[in-house]
Structure formats: structure tokens, C-alpha cells
Scaffold this motif. Structure first.
Motif, mmCIF file in Angstrom:
data_model
loop_
_atom_site.group_PDB
_atom_site.id
_atom_site.type_symbol
_atom_site.label_atom_id
_atom_site.label_comp_id
_atom_site.label_asym_id
_atom_site.label_seq_id
_atom_site.Cartn_x
_atom_site.Cartn_y
_atom_site.Cartn_z
ATOM 1 N N LYS A 32 51.827 37.560 47.409
ATOM 2 C CA LYS A 32 51.521 37.177 46.030
ATOM 3 C C LYS A 32 50.925 35.771 46.010
ATOM 4 C CE LYS A 32 55.064 36.580 43.390
ATOM 5 N NZ LYS A 32 56.210 36.792 42.494
ATOM 6 N N ALA A 33 49.840 35.610 45.284
ATOM 7 C CA ALA A 33 49.185 34.304 45.148
ATOM 8 C C ALA A 33 50.108 33.335 44.411
ATOM 9 C CB ALA A 33 47.873 34.447 44.402
ATOM 10 N N SER A 34 50.025 32.067 44.766
ATOM 11 C CA SER A 34 50.875 31.061 44.133
ATOM 12 C C SER A 34 50.138 30.228 43.083
ATOM 13 C CB SER A 34 51.476 30.140 45.189
ATOM 14 O OG SER A 34 50.445 29.505 45.914
ATOM 15 N N GLY A 63 46.220 41.934 41.074
ATOM 16 C CA GLY A 63 47.619 41.727 41.422
ATOM 17 C C GLY A 63 48.290 43.027 41.850
ATOM 18 N N LYS A 64 48.028 44.079 41.117
ATOM 19 C CA LYS A 64 48.608 45.384 41.453
ATOM 20 C C LYS A 64 48.130 45.837 42.825
ATOM 21 C CE LYS A 64 48.044 49.767 39.403
ATOM 22 N NZ LYS A 64 47.876 50.552 38.194
ATOM 23 N N TRP A 65 46.846 45.684 43.068
ATOM 24 C CA TRP A 65 46.268 46.069 44.363
ATOM 25 C C TRP A 65 46.871 45.251 45.502
ATOM 26 C CZ3 TRP A 65 44.177 49.835 46.824
ATOM 27 C CH2 TRP A 65 43.471 49.624 48.005
ATOM 28 N N HIS A 66 46.976 43.946 45.316
ATOM 29 C CA HIS A 66 47.560 43.082 46.345
ATOM 30 C C HIS A 66 48.970 43.546 46.704
ATOM 31 C CE1 HIS A 66 44.857 39.239 46.004
ATOM 32 N NE2 HIS A 66 44.215 40.279 46.501
ATOM 33 N N ALA A 67 49.783 43.834 45.709
ATOM 34 C CA ALA A 67 51.154 44.279 45.973
ATOM 35 C C ALA A 67 51.169 45.596 46.729
ATOM 36 C CB ALA A 67 51.919 44.427 44.657
ATOM 37 N N MET A 68 50.305 46.508 46.333
ATOM 38 C CA MET A 68 50.319 47.839 46.931
ATOM 39 C C MET A 68 49.824 47.852 48.379
ATOM 40 S SD MET A 68 49.355 50.164 43.642
ATOM 41 C CE MET A 68 49.803 51.708 44.415
ATOM 42 N N ILE A 69 48.987 46.863 48.744
ATOM 43 C CA ILE A 69 48.494 46.832 50.129
ATOM 44 C C ILE A 69 49.197 45.771 50.969
ATOM 45 C CG2 ILE A 69 46.253 47.839 49.514
ATOM 46 C CD1 ILE A 69 45.032 45.002 49.884
ATOM 47 N N GLY A 70 50.178 45.087 50.372
ATOM 48 C CA GLY A 70 50.986 44.141 51.127
ATOM 49 C C GLY A 70 50.435 42.737 51.260
ATOM 50 N N VAL A 71 49.472 42.372 50.422
ATOM 51 C CA VAL A 71 48.957 40.995 50.429
ATOM 52 C C VAL A 71 50.011 40.112 49.759
ATOM 53 C CG1 VAL A 71 47.169 39.474 49.478
ATOM 54 C CG2 VAL A 71 46.549 41.730 50.361
ATOM 55 N N ALA A 104 48.558 37.653 34.030
ATOM 56 C CA ALA A 104 48.203 39.068 34.166
ATOM 57 C C ALA A 104 48.235 39.497 35.628
ATOM 58 C CB ALA A 104 46.821 39.329 33.569
ATOM 59 N N TYR A 105 47.758 38.627 36.524
ATOM 60 C CA TYR A 105 47.817 38.910 37.962
ATOM 61 C C TYR A 105 49.267 39.106 38.389
ATOM 62 C CZ TYR A 105 47.882 37.996 42.984
ATOM 63 O OH TYR A 105 48.123 38.095 44.334
ATOM 64 N N LEU A 106 50.144 38.194 37.972
ATOM 65 C CA LEU A 106 51.556 38.285 38.349
ATOM 66 C C LEU A 106 52.206 39.546 37.786
ATOM 67 C CD1 LEU A 106 52.577 34.541 37.836
ATOM 68 C CD2 LEU A 106 52.095 35.720 40.013
ATOM 69 N N MET A 107 51.848 39.909 36.559
ATOM 70 C CA MET A 107 52.359 41.135 35.950
ATOM 71 C C MET A 107 51.894 42.353 36.749
ATOM 72 S SD MET A 107 52.103 42.342 31.938
ATOM 73 C CE MET A 107 50.340 42.607 31.912
ATOM 74 N N ARG A 134 40.362 30.296 33.377
ATOM 75 C CA ARG A 134 39.734 30.212 32.050
ATOM 76 C C ARG A 134 38.626 31.256 31.928
ATOM 77 N NH1 ARG A 134 38.717 26.882 27.682
ATOM 78 N NH2 ARG A 134 36.553 26.789 27.012
ATOM 79 N N HIS A 135 38.761 32.088 30.939
ATOM 80 C CA HIS A 135 37.800 33.127 30.595
ATOM 81 C C HIS A 135 37.734 34.282 31.598
ATOM 82 C CE1 HIS A 135 35.344 30.456 27.655
ATOM 83 N NE2 HIS A 135 36.635 30.454 27.394
ATOM 84 N N LYS A 136 38.565 34.286 32.625
ATOM 85 C CA LYS A 136 38.584 35.409 33.557
ATOM 86 C C LYS A 136 39.207 36.604 32.853
ATOM 87 C CE LYS A 136 36.824 33.309 37.082
ATOM 88 N NZ LYS A 136 35.529 33.671 37.618
ATOM 89 N N CYS A 137 38.764 37.794 33.208
ATOM 90 C CA CYS A 137 39.260 39.005 32.576
ATOM 91 C C CYS A 137 40.701 39.258 33.022
ATOM 92 C CB CYS A 137 38.387 40.194 32.953
ATOM 93 S SG CYS A 137 39.005 41.759 32.278
ATOM 94 N N ALA A 138 41.617 39.279 32.062
ATOM 95 C CA ALA A 138 43.025 39.534 32.366
ATOM 96 C C ALA A 138 43.214 40.939 32.924
ATOM 97 C CB ALA A 138 43.878 39.325 31.121
ATOM 98 N N GLY A 139 42.390 41.891 32.511
ATOM 99 C CA GLY A 139 42.477 43.247 33.047
ATOM 100 C C GLY A 139 42.108 43.292 34.516
#
Length: 89
Positions: free
Chosen positions: A48-50, A38-46, A74-77, A27-32
Motif C-alpha cells: 500500500k502506498a504511503s 488501490g484495489k488492483w495493488h491490493a489484489m496483486i500484492g503491491v 479513494a486509493y486507500l478505500m 489535486r484533480h485526480k480522478c477518485a475513481g
């Protein structure tokens, strides 16, 4: 103390497609910021959060196109985009 996002990504029209969300940790967290995480996590191999607990430390924003948007979506995207970028490299 709340941290408020001032980054330009909150004005990115791509966030208009996100569903609205008024509950939970996101709630109210910045979608950007969530997208970038999310993009960073994917690129460094973390893995995906559930759930939206991954958003707990993100800045908040109710500005422009991220207003009331689902930050976890937005994180998943961002994660999916990060995987695609990783496969291109």
C-alpha cells in the motif's frame, strides 16, 4: 498533456463520502481511477502506498461525484476493498 477520465466510475455515488481535497499530487485526480488503482495493488500484492505520489500518472476528473474529492483516500478505500476481495477468493 492532461489526460481526462471519461470512465463511468466518476459518476459512482460511493465517492460522495470522500473528503474534499484541493492540494498536493492528488489535486484533480480522478477518485475513481485512484480507487481502481488501490484495489488492483491490493489484489496483486503491491504494498500500500504511503503518500499520494502514487497518483501522479492517473487521469484527472472534475466530473460528477469525484469533483474535488480526495483521490488518495479513494486509493486507500480501494486498497482495503481489494484486500477483502482477496481474502474471499
Amino acid at each position: 498533456m492532461k489526460i481526462i477520465c471519461k470512465q463511468g466510475h466518476r459518476r459512482n455515488q460511493m465517492f460522495e463520502v470522500l473528503p474534499e481535497n484541493q492540494g498536493q499530487t492528488g489535486r484533480h485526480k480522478c477518485a475513481g481511477c485512484a480507487y481502481d488503482l488501490g484495489k488492483w495493488h491490493a489484489m496483486i500484492g503491491v504494498p500500500k502506498a504511503s503518500d499520494d505520489g502514487v497518483l501522479a500518472d492517473l487521469a484527472e476528473s472534475q466530473a460528477s461525484y469525484v469533483r474535488h474529492k480526495d483521490a488518495f483516500t479513494a486509493y486507500l478505500m480501494g486498497y482495503e476493498h481489494g484486500l477483502k476481495l482477496q481474502n474471499v477468493a
